[in-house]
Design a protein around this motif. Structure first.
Motif, PDB file in Angstrom:
ATOM      1  N   VAL A   1       4.243  -5.576  -8.288  1.00 49.65           N
ATOM      2  CA  VAL A   1       3.859  -6.014  -9.666  1.00 49.65           C
ATOM      3  C   VAL A   1       2.680  -4.022  -9.158  1.00 49.65           C
ATOM      4  N   MET A   2       2.685  -3.864 -10.151  1.00 56.35           N
ATOM      5  CA  MET A   2       1.243  -2.737 -10.203  1.00 56.35           C
ATOM      6  C   MET A   2       0.484  -2.114 -11.269  1.00 56.35           C
ATOM      7  N   PHE A   3      -0.277  -1.311 -11.164  1.00 56.80           N
ATOM      8  CA  PHE A   3      -1.652  -1.735 -12.263  1.00 56.80           C
ATOM      9  C   PHE A   3      -1.128   0.220 -12.947  1.00 56.80           C
TER      10      PHE A   3
ATOM     11  N   TYR B   1       0.843  -1.532   0.241  1.00 58.02           N
ATOM     12  CA  TYR B   1      -0.304  -0.305   0.260  1.00 58.02           C
ATOM     13  C   TYR B   1       0.450   1.361  -0.351  1.00 58.02           C
ATOM     14  N   SER B   2       0.634   2.539  -1.167  1.00 57.23           N
ATOM     15  CA  SER B   2       1.401   3.528  -0.800  1.00 57.23           C
ATOM     16  C   SER B   2       0.542   4.981  -1.133  1.00 57.23           C
ATOM     17  N   ASP B   3       0.443   5.969  -0.554  1.00 61.19           N
ATOM     18  CA  ASP B   3       0.582   7.001  -1.153  1.00 61.19           C
ATOM     19  C   ASP B   3       0.922   7.421  -2.659  1.00 61.19           C
ATOM     20  N   HIS B   4       2.236   6.940  -2.744  1.00 63.34           N
ATOM     21  CA  HIS B   4       2.867   7.826  -3.887  1.00 63.34           C
ATOM     22  C   HIS B   4       3.651   7.040  -4.657  1.00 63.34           C
ATOM     23  N   ILE B   5       2.669   7.282  -6.012  1.00 60.95           N
ATOM     24  CA  ILE B   5       3.270   6.823  -7.014  1.00 60.95           C
ATOM     25  C   ILE B   5       4.922   6.464  -7.878  1.00 60.95           C
ATOM     26  N   ASP B   6       5.549   7.309  -7.125  1.00 62.75           N
ATOM     27  CA  ASP B   6       6.755   7.263  -7.745  1.00 62.75           C
ATOM     28  C   ASP B   6       7.497   6.440  -6.906  1.00 62.75           C
ATOM     29  N   PHE B   7       6.977   6.090  -6.112  1.00 67.73           N
ATOM     30  CA  PHE B   7       8.324   4.934  -4.794  1.00 67.73           C
ATOM     31  C   PHE B   7       7.420   3.383  -5.220  1.00 67.73           C
TER      32      PHE B   7
ATOM     33  N   HIS C   1       6.769   3.098  -8.339  1.00 62.79           N
ATOM     34  CA  HIS C   1       7.358   2.695  -9.498  1.00 62.79           C
ATOM     35  C   HIS C   1       8.562   2.290  -9.406  1.00 62.79           C
ATOM     36  N   LYS C   2       9.472   2.460  -8.723  1.00 61.79           N
ATOM     37  CA  LYS C   2      10.825   2.169  -8.186  1.00 61.79           C
ATOM     38  C   LYS C   2      11.056   1.496  -8.003  1.00 61.79           C
ATOM     39  N   LEU C   3      10.009   0.643  -7.127  1.00 65.28           N
ATOM     40  CA  LEU C   3      10.072  -0.870  -6.596  1.00 65.28           C
ATOM     41  C   LEU C   3       9.587  -1.527  -7.810  1.00 65.28           C
ATOM     42  N   CYS C   4       8.626  -1.305  -8.791  1.00 65.71           N
ATOM     43  CA  CYS C   4       8.232  -2.233  -9.906  1.00 65.71           C
ATOM     44  C   CYS C   4       9.310  -2.208 -10.787  1.00 65.71           C
ATOM     45  N   LEU C   5      10.356  -0.583 -11.098  1.00 73.16           N
ATOM     46  CA  LEU C   5      11.915  -1.322 -11.923  1.00 73.16           C
ATOM     47  C   LEU C   5      12.786  -1.793 -11.429  1.00 73.16           C
ATOM     48  N   ARG C   6      12.547  -2.655  -9.868  1.00 71.50           N
ATOM     49  CA  ARG C   6      13.726  -2.840  -9.205  1.00 71.50           C
ATOM     50  C   ARG C   6      13.426  -4.423  -9.285  1.00 71.50           C
ATOM     51  N   GLY C   7      11.911  -4.811  -9.755  1.00 72.33           N
ATOM     52  CA  GLY C   7      11.345  -6.730  -9.976  1.00 72.33           C
ATOM     53  C   GLY C   7      10.871  -5.998  -8.147  1.00 72.33           C
TER      54      GLY C   7
END
Length: 319
Positions: A242-244, A225-231, A233-239
């Motif tokens: 998964v996000m939508f 759970y997060s309020d910050h899409i950039d956070f 996104h960074k996790l997603c880029l590092r594998g």
């Protein structure tokens, strides 16, 4: 001076126009008078207030601290006056900024893209500001009370005094790092076993996503759970998750693999404004933008000279 009737409002308006451009010559051109006449009017206003409003030098004019305070006060008066004139005439007046309320949602990327394209159409008449709105109801309330000029939402309003138009529909896609995606044989196994990220603010969209996952036989083991899409996104880029996200036709999503699960999820984005404001150039330009798709950007979208021309920058200041 104790009453409003004691103020010469024409002198105050002259001050406002000169303060905007900080040039007596340009101010005179805008108002349609001579520089000496305009200078005399400004001196009379300074005498009325018993304070110095401009610093005068061989380089031109600059506002004093008192002049800056007066300018900030008069901006609201004359910007609202421009709107009043447009309400009660067919003339295009402009000269006022527009505030766009954008609902706090995962669709920020598309909403801000639309607002950015709106800037190119409206910039001749003023600047464009964006203001985050907590949810749909807050957005609607601010439009009705005139706190924002128009707004962007995932929902249609129910108020009869408001008008609405679809900006466009978009696909919600799942995504993860390209490297992580390539390690799984089946996308369902990826969605089940890797932490699934969702936004804290867009409960309605979360509900739609989970209904879609269950329909396709997917229940993630772990959630983020997060309020910050950039956070996220960074996790997603590092594998790491998964996000939508809403698929932006102008975005390449470098490093990410986007994919669907079954039939694509489609959602609509709406622009909302007051019916009573439809005579304003700010809303007329908004309606003009509806005629194009997000992927069809304005003609001079990446032309930096557009802003230089609109801002009336002197050739003496340019390389």
């Amino acid at each position: 001076m104790e009453k409003l009737k004691d103020i010469n409002w024409n002198h105050l308006y002259c001050f406002y126009e000169v303060a905007k451009v900080q040039s007596l010559k340009k101010g005179a051109e805008i108002i349609g008078t001579s520089s000496p006449t305009l200078s005399e009017q400004l001196k009379r206003l300074e005498n009325k207030f018993n304070m110095k409003l401009f610093n005068r030098s061989s380089k031109g004019l600059s506002l004093t601290p008192e002049g800056l305070q007066l300018f900030e006060r008069t901006k609201g008066i004359f910007e609202e006056g421009s709107k009043l004139l447009e309400h009660f005439s067919e003339d295009v007046v402009g000269g006022y900024p527009v505030s766009i309320g954008i609902e706090e949602t995962i669709s920020y990327d598309l909403a801000t893209e639309f607002a950015s394209q709106y800037w190119d159409l409206y910039t001749k008449y003023g600047t464009v500001n964006t203001i985050r709105q907590g949810d749909h109801d807050v957005l609607v309330d601010n439009i009705l009370h005139g706190n924002i000029d128009w707004g962007i939402s995932l929902r249609k309003p129910k108020r009869k005094s408001l008008n609405v138009a679809e900006i466009g529909s978009f696909e919600i896609v799942f995504c993860c790092s390209t490297e992580l995606y390539d390690k799984f044989r089946d996308e369902k196994d990826l969605l089940v076993n890797i932490p699934f990220a969702e936004s804290n603010w867009d409960k309605n969209l979360n509900r739609i996503i989970y209904q879609h996952l269950r329909k396709n036989g997917v229940i993630p083991k772990e959630k983020v759970y997060s309020d910050h899409i950039d956070f996220v996104h960074k996790l997603c880029l590092r594998g790491r998750c998964v996000m939508f996200l809403p698929k932006n036709p102008l975005e390449e999503y470098l490093g990410l693999k986007t994919f669907h699960l079954g039939e694509p999820i489609r959602m609509s984005l709406y622009a909302i404004w007051k019916k009573s404001d439809e005579g304003l150039i700010s809303i007329r330009k908004l309606q003009e933008l509806f005629q194009s798709k997000l992927s069809n950007v304005p003609d001079r979208y990446e032309d930096v000279d557009l802003q230089i021309e609109v801002s009336d920058v002197s050739d003496d200041l340019l390389n």
